[in-house]
Motif scaffolding. Structure first.
Motif, PDB file in Angstrom:
ATOM      1  N   THR A  83       5.043   3.782   2.561  1.00 24.20           N
ATOM      2  CA  THR A  83       4.834   2.469   1.957  1.00 24.20           C
ATOM      3  C   THR A  83       4.628   1.432   3.056  1.00 24.20           C
ATOM      4  N   TYR A  84       3.580   0.641   2.891  1.00 23.30           N
ATOM      5  CA  TYR A  84       3.306  -0.486   3.782  1.00 23.30           C
ATOM      6  C   TYR A  84       3.458  -1.767   2.982  1.00 23.30           C
ATOM      7  N   THR A 120       0.868  -1.177   0.000  1.00 23.36           N
ATOM      8  CA  THR A 120       0.000   0.000   0.000  1.00 23.36           C
ATOM      9  C   THR A 120       0.898   1.218   0.000  1.00 23.36           C
ATOM     10  N   GLY A 142       0.797  -5.006   5.596  1.00 28.26           N
ATOM     11  CA  GLY A 142       0.156  -4.354   6.731  1.00 28.26           C
ATOM     12  C   GLY A 142       1.077  -3.657   7.707  1.00 28.26           C
ATOM     13  N   ARG A 143       2.371  -3.634   7.413  1.00 30.38           N
ATOM     14  CA  ARG A 143       3.332  -2.984   8.316  1.00 30.38           C
ATOM     15  C   ARG A 143       4.082  -1.896   7.565  1.00 30.38           C
ATOM     16  N   GLN A 144       4.362  -0.788   8.277  1.00 31.85           N
ATOM     17  CA  GLN A 144       5.080   0.297   7.618  1.00 31.85           C
ATOM     18  C   GLN A 144       6.459  -0.178   7.193  1.00 31.85           C
ATOM     19  N   HIS A 145       6.780   0.116   5.945  1.00 36.02           N
ATOM     20  CA  HIS A 145       8.036  -0.339   5.347  1.00 36.02           C
ATOM     21  C   HIS A 145       8.999   0.830   5.134  1.00 36.02           C
TER      22      HIS A 145
END
Length: 83
Positions: A60-61, A7, A64-67
């Motif tokens: 950017t995820y 995402t 489901g986790r922030q990347h």
């Protein structure tokens, strides 16, 4: 059909968002992954998330986790999607 693994949170007129989109598009195309792009300034966007992301877009995820935020490193994104 499953949810996209990536995402990308963006806003209109953001040059870093344009650069991040190019990287995300290329890496996802290479790996056969889908991605979703959400406008943090769009109608109906969660106000709490808008406040949280406002100084960090693009964000950017992955899964489901922030990347990342601001810049997307293609090698790092590729590694996250292939691990």
């Amino acid at each position: 059909m499953s949810e996209p693994r990536v995402t990308l949170y963006t806003r209109p007129g953001c040059h870093l968002c344009d650069e991040a989109r190019s990287v995300v598009e290329a890496v996802c195309a290479e790996l056969g992954e889908e991605y979703a792009e959400l406008d943090v300034d769009g109608d109906g966007f969660d106000p709490a998330l808008r406040e949280r992301f406002t100084d960090e877009v693009p964000v950017t995820y992955v899964d489901g986790r922030q990347h990342d935020f601001w810049r997307v490193d293609p090698a790092r994104l590729r590694a996250a999607l292939t691990s």
